[in-house]
Design a protein around this motif. Structure first.
Motif, PDB file in Angstrom:
ATOM      1  N   ALA A  81       0.835  -1.203   0.000  1.00  0.00           N
ATOM      2  CA  ALA A  81       0.000   0.000   0.000  1.00  0.00           C
ATOM      3  C   ALA A  81       0.870   1.254   0.000  1.00  0.00           C
ATOM      4  O   ALA A  81       0.573   2.227  -0.706  1.00  0.00           O
ATOM      5  N   GLU A  82       1.957   1.231   0.770  1.00  0.00           N
ATOM      6  CA  GLU A  82       2.856   2.384   0.803  1.00  0.00           C
ATOM      7  C   GLU A  82       3.585   2.547  -0.533  1.00  0.00           C
ATOM      8  O   GLU A  82       3.799   3.671  -1.003  1.00  0.00           O
ATOM      9  N   ALA A  83       3.967   1.439  -1.145  1.00  0.00           N
ATOM     10  CA  ALA A  83       4.650   1.508  -2.443  1.00  0.00           C
ATOM     11  C   ALA A  83       3.735   2.092  -3.512  1.00  0.00           C
ATOM     12  O   ALA A  83       4.145   2.951  -4.311  1.00  0.00           O
ATOM     13  N   GLU A  84       2.498   1.655  -3.532  1.00  0.00           N
ATOM     14  CA  GLU A  84       1.566   2.144  -4.536  1.00  0.00           C
ATOM     15  C   GLU A  84       1.188   3.604  -4.286  1.00  0.00           C
ATOM     16  O   GLU A  84       0.988   4.373  -5.228  1.00  0.00           O
ATOM     17  N   ALA A  85       1.123   4.000  -3.026  1.00  0.00           N
ATOM     18  CA  ALA A  85       0.881   5.407  -2.716  1.00  0.00           C
ATOM     19  C   ALA A  85       2.048   6.259  -3.208  1.00  0.00           C
ATOM     20  O   ALA A  85       1.856   7.371  -3.720  1.00  0.00           O
ATOM     21  N   ALA A  86       3.271   5.752  -3.065  1.00  0.00           N
ATOM     22  CA  ALA A  86       4.454   6.483  -3.504  1.00  0.00           C
ATOM     23  C   ALA A  86       4.448   6.688  -5.014  1.00  0.00           C
ATOM     24  O   ALA A  86       4.927   7.715  -5.516  1.00  0.00           O
ATOM     25  N   LEU A  87       3.906   5.739  -5.737  1.00  0.00           N
ATOM     26  CA  LEU A  87       3.894   5.836  -7.199  1.00  0.00           C
ATOM     27  C   LEU A  87       2.995   6.958  -7.702  1.00  0.00           C
ATOM     28  O   LEU A  87       3.070   7.333  -8.876  1.00  0.00           O
ATOM     29  N   ALA A  88       2.177   7.522  -6.834  1.00  0.00           N
ATOM     30  CA  ALA A  88       1.347   8.658  -7.223  1.00  0.00           C
ATOM     31  C   ALA A  88       2.154   9.952  -7.275  1.00  0.00           C
ATOM     32  O   ALA A  88       1.690  10.958  -7.821  1.00  0.00           O
ATOM     33  N   ASP A  89       3.367   9.926  -6.703  1.00  0.00           N
ATOM     34  CA  ASP A  89       4.230  11.106  -6.704  1.00  0.00           C
ATOM     35  C   ASP A  89       4.945  11.194  -8.052  1.00  0.00           C
ATOM     36  O   ASP A  89       5.610  10.239  -8.469  1.00  0.00           O
ATOM     37  N   SER A  90       4.849  12.324  -8.712  1.00  0.00           N
ATOM     38  CA  SER A  90       5.461  12.476 -10.030  1.00  0.00           C
ATOM     39  C   SER A  90       6.977  12.626  -9.955  1.00  0.00           C
ATOM     40  O   SER A  90       7.670  12.465 -10.963  1.00  0.00           O
ATOM     41  N   ASP A  91       7.502  12.945  -8.788  1.00  0.00           N
ATOM     42  CA  ASP A  91       8.946  13.074  -8.589  1.00  0.00           C
ATOM     43  C   ASP A  91       9.497  11.707  -8.194  1.00  0.00           C
ATOM     44  O   ASP A  91       9.256  11.216  -7.088  1.00  0.00           O
ATOM     45  N   GLY A  92      10.227  11.074  -9.091  1.00  0.00           N
ATOM     46  CA  GLY A  92      10.690   9.710  -8.870  1.00  0.00           C
ATOM     47  C   GLY A  92      11.588   9.556  -7.658  1.00  0.00           C
ATOM     48  O   GLY A  92      11.508   8.549  -6.945  1.00  0.00           O
ATOM     49  N   TRP A  93      12.442  10.544  -7.400  1.00  0.00           N
ATOM     50  CA  TRP A  93      13.327  10.454  -6.241  1.00  0.00           C
ATOM     51  C   TRP A  93      12.555  10.647  -4.943  1.00  0.00           C
ATOM     52  O   TRP A  93      12.731   9.902  -3.981  1.00  0.00           O
ATOM     53  N   ALA A  94      11.687  11.654  -4.913  1.00  0.00           N
ATOM     54  CA  ALA A  94      10.870  11.896  -3.718  1.00  0.00           C
ATOM     55  C   ALA A  94       9.951  10.710  -3.443  1.00  0.00           C
ATOM     56  O   ALA A  94       9.682  10.373  -2.281  1.00  0.00           O
ATOM     57  N   ALA A  95       9.469  10.081  -4.499  1.00  0.00           N
ATOM     58  CA  ALA A  95       8.601   8.909  -4.326  1.00  0.00           C
ATOM     59  C   ALA A  95       9.349   7.791  -3.611  1.00  0.00           C
ATOM     60  O   ALA A  95       8.837   7.182  -2.666  1.00  0.00           O
ATOM     61  N   LEU A  96      10.587   7.534  -4.051  1.00  0.00           N
ATOM     62  CA  LEU A  96      11.370   6.454  -3.449  1.00  0.00           C
ATOM     63  C   LEU A  96      11.742   6.769  -2.006  1.00  0.00           C
ATOM     64  O   LEU A  96      11.560   5.932  -1.110  1.00  0.00           O
ATOM     65  N   THR A  97      12.249   7.951  -1.766  1.00  0.00           N
ATOM     66  CA  THR A  97      12.697   8.281  -0.405  1.00  0.00           C
ATOM     67  C   THR A  97      11.529   8.394   0.565  1.00  0.00           C
ATOM     68  O   THR A  97      11.626   7.964   1.716  1.00  0.00           O
ATOM     69  N   GLY A  98      10.399   8.950   0.097  1.00  0.00           N
ATOM     70  CA  GLY A  98       9.219   9.024   0.960  1.00  0.00           C
ATOM     71  C   GLY A  98       8.685   7.651   1.292  1.00  0.00           C
ATOM     72  O   GLY A  98       8.257   7.393   2.432  1.00  0.00           O
ATOM     73  N   PHE A  99       8.730   6.764   0.322  1.00  0.00           N
ATOM     74  CA  PHE A  99       8.308   5.377   0.548  1.00  0.00           C
ATOM     75  C   PHE A  99       9.183   4.716   1.607  1.00  0.00           C
ATOM     76  O   PHE A  99       8.676   4.084   2.552  1.00  0.00           O
ATOM     77  N   LEU A 100      10.482   4.851   1.489  1.00  0.00           N
ATOM     78  CA  LEU A 100      11.398   4.253   2.470  1.00  0.00           C
ATOM     79  C   LEU A 100      11.138   4.803   3.866  1.00  0.00           C
ATOM     80  O   LEU A 100      11.122   4.045   4.851  1.00  0.00           O
TER      81      LEU A 100
END
Length: 216
Positions: A81-100
């Motif tokens: 669920a957290e990974a899929e929520a992160a994929l909604a972020d258009s910034d690929g780096w922010a998506a990865l770091t926010g997910f972690l």
């Protein structure tokens, strides 16, 4: 049955379901605390921690193995669920770091580290495993496209980062959370650093053996 009795019964049913749901939340929260501290703890310790009768626990979870399986599967669903929520972020780096950050805060990987091998996984989890693999690949792909991700970082390296954070555990939960975030910040800097990484990344299935049942 009278016309007045049926609505009463219908109103009572949601209450019973609500109580069962509350009991289930209590049981799973207690099981997490008990089994992360001592994977070999008896199931009665979970009932005591949850404040429910052992018979109520067994009605929901017929065995300790079933309870452990549910606990770990719920952790994987939270991860997804957290990974899929992160994929909604258009910034690929922010998506990865926010997910972690969110996964570390949720302490999902402590379940893997402590409970792998304490139960036998079944095929019901395979869709979630595939879902996880796809989301991880997409997060890494987007982070790489952002130009921020270090060369040579793979999906398997995410597991190493998360397990390194989960290894930090102190009696004070708040302090544990603070130190995990501190270490994660250091590791995220490493994910963006220049230079070659030493050694090959984890191979597919390299950690799979730990899910084999441990000797009793």
């Amino acid at each position: 049955m009278s016309k007045t009795a049926e609505p009463t019964a219908q109103r009572a049913l949601p209450g019973r379901k609500a109580q069962a749901a509350r009991n289930d939340e209590l049981i799973l929260a207690a099981a997490r605390d008990v089994f992360l501290a001592e994977p070999k703890a008896p199931i009665s310790a979970v009932a005591e921690r949850a404040g429910v009768g052992i018979s109520a626990l067994y009605r929901r979870y017929p065995s300790k193995e079933e309870l452990l399986r549910t606990l770990c599967y719920d952790g994987l669903r939270r991860y997804n669920a957290e990974a899929e929520a992160a994929l909604a972020d258009s910034d690929g780096w922010a998506a990865l770091t926010g997910f972690l950050e969110r996964v570390v805060d949720a302490d999902v990987h402590s379940l893997t580290v402590h409970l792998a091998g304490t139960f036998t996984p079944d095929d019901s989890i395979l869709p979630e495993v595939m879902r996880s693999a796809e989301a991880n690949e997409e997060l890494i792909r987007r982070a790489r496209e952002s130009g921020r991700l270090r060369d040579g970082v793979t999906v398997a390296d995410l597991g190493l980062v998360l397990e390194a954070c989960s290894a930090i555990s102190l009696p004070d939960p708040e302090r544990t959370a603070q130190l995990r975030r501190r270490v994660l910040a250091l590791l995220i800097d490493g994910l963006a650093a220049p230079g070659e990484l030493p050694g090959p990344p984890p191979a597919p299935g390299e950690f799979a053996g730990r899910w084999q049942p441990r000797g009793k």
